[in-house]
Design an enzyme around this catalytic site. Structure first.
Site, PDB file in Angstrom:
ATOM      1  N   TYR A  14       3.739   8.586  -8.755  1.00  0.00           N
ATOM      2  CA  TYR A  14       2.875   8.844  -7.561  1.00  0.00           C
ATOM      3  C   TYR A  14       1.613   9.267  -7.825  1.00  0.00           C
ATOM      4  CZ  TYR A  14       1.395  10.211  -2.816  1.00  0.00           C
ATOM      5  OH  TYR A  14       1.007  10.424  -1.593  1.00  0.00           O
TER       6      TYR A  14
ATOM      7  N   PRO B 134       0.735  -1.303  -0.127  1.00  0.00           N
ATOM      8  CA  PRO B 134      -0.287   0.038  -0.122  1.00  0.00           C
ATOM      9  C   PRO B 134       0.826   1.440   0.068  1.00  0.00           C
ATOM     10  CG  PRO B 134       0.129  -0.995   2.171  1.00  0.00           C
ATOM     11  CD  PRO B 134       0.760  -2.200   1.015  1.00  0.00           C
TER      12      PRO B 134
ATOM     13  N   LYS C  93      -1.697   2.551  -4.339  1.00  0.00           N
ATOM     14  CA  LYS C  93      -2.326   2.588  -5.771  1.00  0.00           C
ATOM     15  C   LYS C  93      -3.352   1.298  -5.866  1.00  0.00           C
ATOM     16  CE  LYS C  93       0.844   4.970  -7.685  1.00  0.00           C
ATOM     17  NZ  LYS C  93       0.279   6.209  -8.073  1.00  0.00           N
TER      18      LYS C  93
HETATM   19  P1  FAD Z   1     -12.386  -5.314  -3.055  1.00  0.00           P
HETATM   20  O1  FAD Z   1     -12.562  -3.938  -2.855  1.00  0.00           O
HETATM   21  O2  FAD Z   1     -11.669  -6.138  -2.101  1.00  0.00           O
HETATM   22  O3  FAD Z   1     -13.829  -5.880  -3.302  1.00  0.00           O
HETATM   23  C1  FAD Z   1     -14.227  -7.018  -3.779  1.00  0.00           C
HETATM   24  C2  FAD Z   1     -15.550  -7.326  -3.281  1.00  0.00           C
HETATM   25  O4  FAD Z   1     -15.847  -8.858  -3.797  1.00  0.00           O
HETATM   26  C3  FAD Z   1     -15.743  -7.244  -1.798  1.00  0.00           C
HETATM   27  O5  FAD Z   1     -16.885  -6.551  -1.647  1.00  0.00           O
HETATM   28  C4  FAD Z   1     -16.034  -8.900  -1.458  1.00  0.00           C
HETATM   29  O6  FAD Z   1     -16.965  -8.860  -0.343  1.00  0.00           O
HETATM   30  C5  FAD Z   1     -16.704  -9.341  -2.772  1.00  0.00           C
HETATM   31  N1  FAD Z   1     -16.536 -10.775  -2.750  1.00  0.00           N
HETATM   32  C6  FAD Z   1     -15.568 -11.592  -2.343  1.00  0.00           C
HETATM   33  N2  FAD Z   1     -16.001 -12.726  -2.609  1.00  0.00           N
HETATM   34  C7  FAD Z   1     -17.339 -13.032  -3.118  1.00  0.00           C
HETATM   35  C8  FAD Z   1     -18.189 -14.021  -3.415  1.00  0.00           C
HETATM   36  N3  FAD Z   1     -17.748 -15.192  -3.517  1.00  0.00           N
HETATM   37  N4  FAD Z   1     -19.217 -13.436  -4.123  1.00  0.00           N
HETATM   38  C9  FAD Z   1     -19.668 -12.162  -4.240  1.00  0.00           C
HETATM   39  N5  FAD Z   1     -18.679 -11.132  -3.735  1.00  0.00           N
HETATM   40  C10 FAD Z   1     -17.478 -11.596  -3.382  1.00  0.00           C
HETATM   41  N6  FAD Z   1      -5.453   1.550  -2.674  1.00  0.00           N
HETATM   42  C11 FAD Z   1      -5.086   2.812  -3.109  1.00  0.00           C
HETATM   43  O7  FAD Z   1      -5.243   2.979  -4.567  1.00  0.00           O
HETATM   44  N7  FAD Z   1      -4.829   3.936  -2.407  1.00  0.00           N
HETATM   45  C12 FAD Z   1      -4.812   3.777  -1.003  1.00  0.00           C
HETATM   46  O8  FAD Z   1      -4.517   4.688  -0.390  1.00  0.00           O
HETATM   47  C13 FAD Z   1      -4.900   2.481  -0.278  1.00  0.00           C
HETATM   48  N8  FAD Z   1      -4.678   2.281   0.895  1.00  0.00           N
HETATM   49  C14 FAD Z   1      -5.051   1.213   1.317  1.00  0.00           C
HETATM   50  C15 FAD Z   1      -5.134   0.674   2.702  1.00  0.00           C
HETATM   51  C16 FAD Z   1      -5.393  -0.185   3.329  1.00  0.00           C
HETATM   52  C17 FAD Z   1      -5.469  -0.476   4.856  1.00  0.00           C
HETATM   53  C18 FAD Z   1      -5.578  -1.484   2.326  1.00  0.00           C
HETATM   54  C19 FAD Z   1      -6.293  -2.617   3.043  1.00  0.00           C
HETATM   55  C20 FAD Z   1      -5.842  -1.243   1.349  1.00  0.00           C
HETATM   56  C21 FAD Z   1      -5.599  -0.104   0.664  1.00  0.00           C
HETATM   57  N9  FAD Z   1      -5.606   0.139  -0.888  1.00  0.00           N
HETATM   58  C22 FAD Z   1      -5.297   1.296  -1.328  1.00  0.00           C
HETATM   59  C23 FAD Z   1      -5.939  -1.016  -1.700  1.00  0.00           C
HETATM   60  C24 FAD Z   1      -7.451  -0.926  -2.170  1.00  0.00           C
HETATM   61  O9  FAD Z   1      -8.205  -0.976  -1.040  1.00  0.00           O
HETATM   62  C25 FAD Z   1      -7.726  -2.163  -2.812  1.00  0.00           C
HETATM   63  O10 FAD Z   1      -6.921  -2.246  -3.970  1.00  0.00           O
HETATM   64  C26 FAD Z   1      -9.445  -1.925  -3.521  1.00  0.00           C
HETATM   65  O11 FAD Z   1     -10.208  -2.371  -2.459  1.00  0.00           O
HETATM   66  C27 FAD Z   1      -9.541  -3.081  -4.742  1.00  0.00           C
HETATM   67  O12 FAD Z   1     -10.666  -3.015  -5.074  1.00  0.00           O
HETATM   68  P2  FAD Z   1     -11.592  -4.370  -5.634  1.00  0.00           P
HETATM   69  O13 FAD Z   1     -12.912  -3.853  -6.024  1.00  0.00           O
HETATM   70  O14 FAD Z   1     -10.627  -4.969  -6.699  1.00  0.00           O
HETATM   71  O15 FAD Z   1     -11.629  -5.312  -4.304  1.00  0.00           O
HETATM   72  C1  DHB Z   2      -3.346   6.410   2.539  1.00  0.00           C
HETATM   73  C2  DHB Z   2      -2.868   4.922   2.257  1.00  0.00           C
HETATM   74  C3  DHB Z   2      -1.700   4.873   1.600  1.00  0.00           C
HETATM   75  O1  DHB Z   2      -1.079   3.517   1.316  1.00  0.00           O
HETATM   76  C4  DHB Z   2      -0.997   5.969   1.114  1.00  0.00           C
HETATM   77  O2  DHB Z   2       0.304   5.754   0.711  1.00  0.00           O
HETATM   78  C5  DHB Z   2      -1.423   7.157   1.527  1.00  0.00           C
HETATM   79  C6  DHB Z   2      -2.619   7.516   2.123  1.00  0.00           C
HETATM   80  C7  DHB Z   2      -4.728   6.444   3.243  1.00  0.00           C
HETATM   81  O3  DHB Z   2      -5.338   5.431   3.681  1.00  0.00           O
HETATM   82  O4  DHB Z   2      -4.845   7.523   3.576  1.00  0.00           O
END
Ligand code: FAD
Ligand code: DHB
Length: 388
Positions: free
Chosen positions: A382, A292, A296
């Protein structure tokens, strides 16, 4: 049930794709295992790239991010007790927007439900079939019974743990995985952010990232030893550790506040390829995870579905298959660029056991703030590489 595109997962990838398809007149059903309340309150990302805001605008769902998002024209790298601001706007003409992922998810849910289009909540997908044909199906569990949804394409936007990736034939699937020896304690804190922009702080005691959710709420990530879990440190320990990391040289003026949420995050990279097999596409975390540090993951998910939305539009519009045939390769080229940047900045900011690595990391950070070419390269990556 029958639709053109069955979308597994109502995360940012699935919901945004549904919205892009809707704008193109393509019908979809979104199926989500969790409840609406759960996905609208799940604390995740906070940084949205300018290119992602453009995709939201194209999908007609940018209002929340534009009205409530906090635009940052710069960001800071802190090391050796000094905070160095990088003027992103001056360097590359774009900044970043702070807008919580769960609010974006709520915006997308209300846009879709408001238009009368379906999201099946609390409905896990348990099986994907027929992906080698032009008539795949997904099987869902709903109200204790199994139902089948027939469609032309299935999109696996079900995150890292979802079932879609497993539906690709294992002989066709290649996986790259990298665990980093780093762990973060993630905190939501009721205290004003110490700066109006983010601070990425390298320190011999561990990396700290000062982010925010509003003018009164800070989001703080602190590198912790691998054996420290979310509750291991008392609030007092957290504050004294943050103080040690942020007070030397030019101190960061962080005030203590109530810690309202804690979790830990293991940093890792993951890529699955190809991102399409037959009538199944993977998008977002289902296909790739980045550490993270570079903020991205959400942005990569948005980039995938922008490419996929365009490809499906061309397929359903005039039978042009070039977009769907090129989807995987086009996305993966960008995914690997983002992996490269995320891995590099992750190493540069974290404390390593190796004194040699440690010295290299410091040299990398100094290079960014002392050399305009290096600053430009950092800022380009970035703030988000172009979609191309
Ligand atoms: P998800 O958000 O994981 O969505 C997938 C969905 O599928 C979920 O709602 C799940 O419940 C559902 N699902 C799973 N299995 C099934 C099933 N069998 N049937 C039906 N539904 C199902 N990214 C950034 O760009 N900037 C940031 O600042 C950043 N900070 C982060 C901080 C943290 C603490 C974390 C954990 C992640 C962070 N990320 C960040 C990453 C970002 O949150 C994820 O990359 C993003 O959520 C991906 O989206 P998605 O829709 O691919 O997957
Ligand atoms: C946040 C998360 C990140 O990984 C980052 O590089 C910047 C901000 C956030 O959750 O606010």
């Amino acid at each position: 049930m029958k639709t053109q595109v069955a979308i597994v997962g109502a995360g940012p990838a699935g919901l945004l794709l549904a919205q892009l398809l809707k704008c193109a007149g393509i019908e979809s059903i979104v199926v989500e295992s969790r409840s609406r309340a759960y996905i609208e309150n799940r604390i995740r990302a906070g940084v949205i790239e300018a290119g992602t805001v453009d995709i939201l605008r194209e999908a007609g769902v940018a209002d929340g991010a534009l009205k409530e998002g906090i635009v940052h024209e710069g960001t800071a790298l802190r090391f050796e007790g000094r905070t160095h601001r990088l003027d992103l706007m001056e360097l590359v003409g774009r900044g970043i927007t702070i807008y919580p992922q769960h609010k974006l998810v709520a915006d997308l849910v209300s846009a879709r439900l408001g238009a009368g289009d379906p999201i099946l909540f609390e409905t896990p997908v348990v099986e994907l079939s027929g992906i080698d044909s032009d008539a795949p199906t997904i099987t869902v569990e709903r109200n204790g019974a199994r139902e089948t949804i027939a469609c032309r394409f299935v999109v696996g936007a079900d995150g890292f743990h979802g079932p879609s990736r497993q539906a690709l034939p294992s002989g066709d699937l290649r996986i790259w995985e990298q665990d980093y020896p780093y762990k973060w304690l993630a905190l939501m804190v009721e205290t004003p952010p110490p700066s109006h922009e983010l601070i990425y702080a390298a320190h011999e005691r561990g990396f700290t990232l000062m982010s925010m959710r509003s003018p009164t709420v800070s989001r703080i990530y602190a590198q912790v030893p691998m054996n420290v879990d979310a509750e291991a440190w008392s609030d007092d320990q957290v504050w004294s550790e943050l103080d040690l990391r942020l007070r030397d040289g030019e101190p960061v003026p962080l005030r203590e506040g109530a810690i309202t949420q804690r979790s830990t995050i293991h940093l890792r990279s993951f890529v699955a390829a190809p991102m399409r097999h037959g009538s199944l596409f993977l998008a977002g975390d289902a296909a790739h995870i980045v550490p993270p540090t570079g903020a991205k993951g959400l942005n990569l998910a948005a980039a995938d579905v922008a490419v996929l939305g365009d490809a499906l539009k061309r397929y359903f519009g005039n039978g042009d298959r070039s977009g769907i045939d090129g989807y995987s390769e086009r996305c993966l080229r960008r995914v690997w660029q983002v992996q490269r940047f995320s891995a590099w900045i992750t190493h540069a900011l974290h404390v390593s056991d190796s004194p040699f690595e440690q010295a290299l990391n410091l040299a990398a950070l100094r290079h960014i703030v002392e050399n305009r070419h290096a600053a430009l390269s950092f800022a380009e990556n970035y703030t988000g590489l172009p979609l191309n």
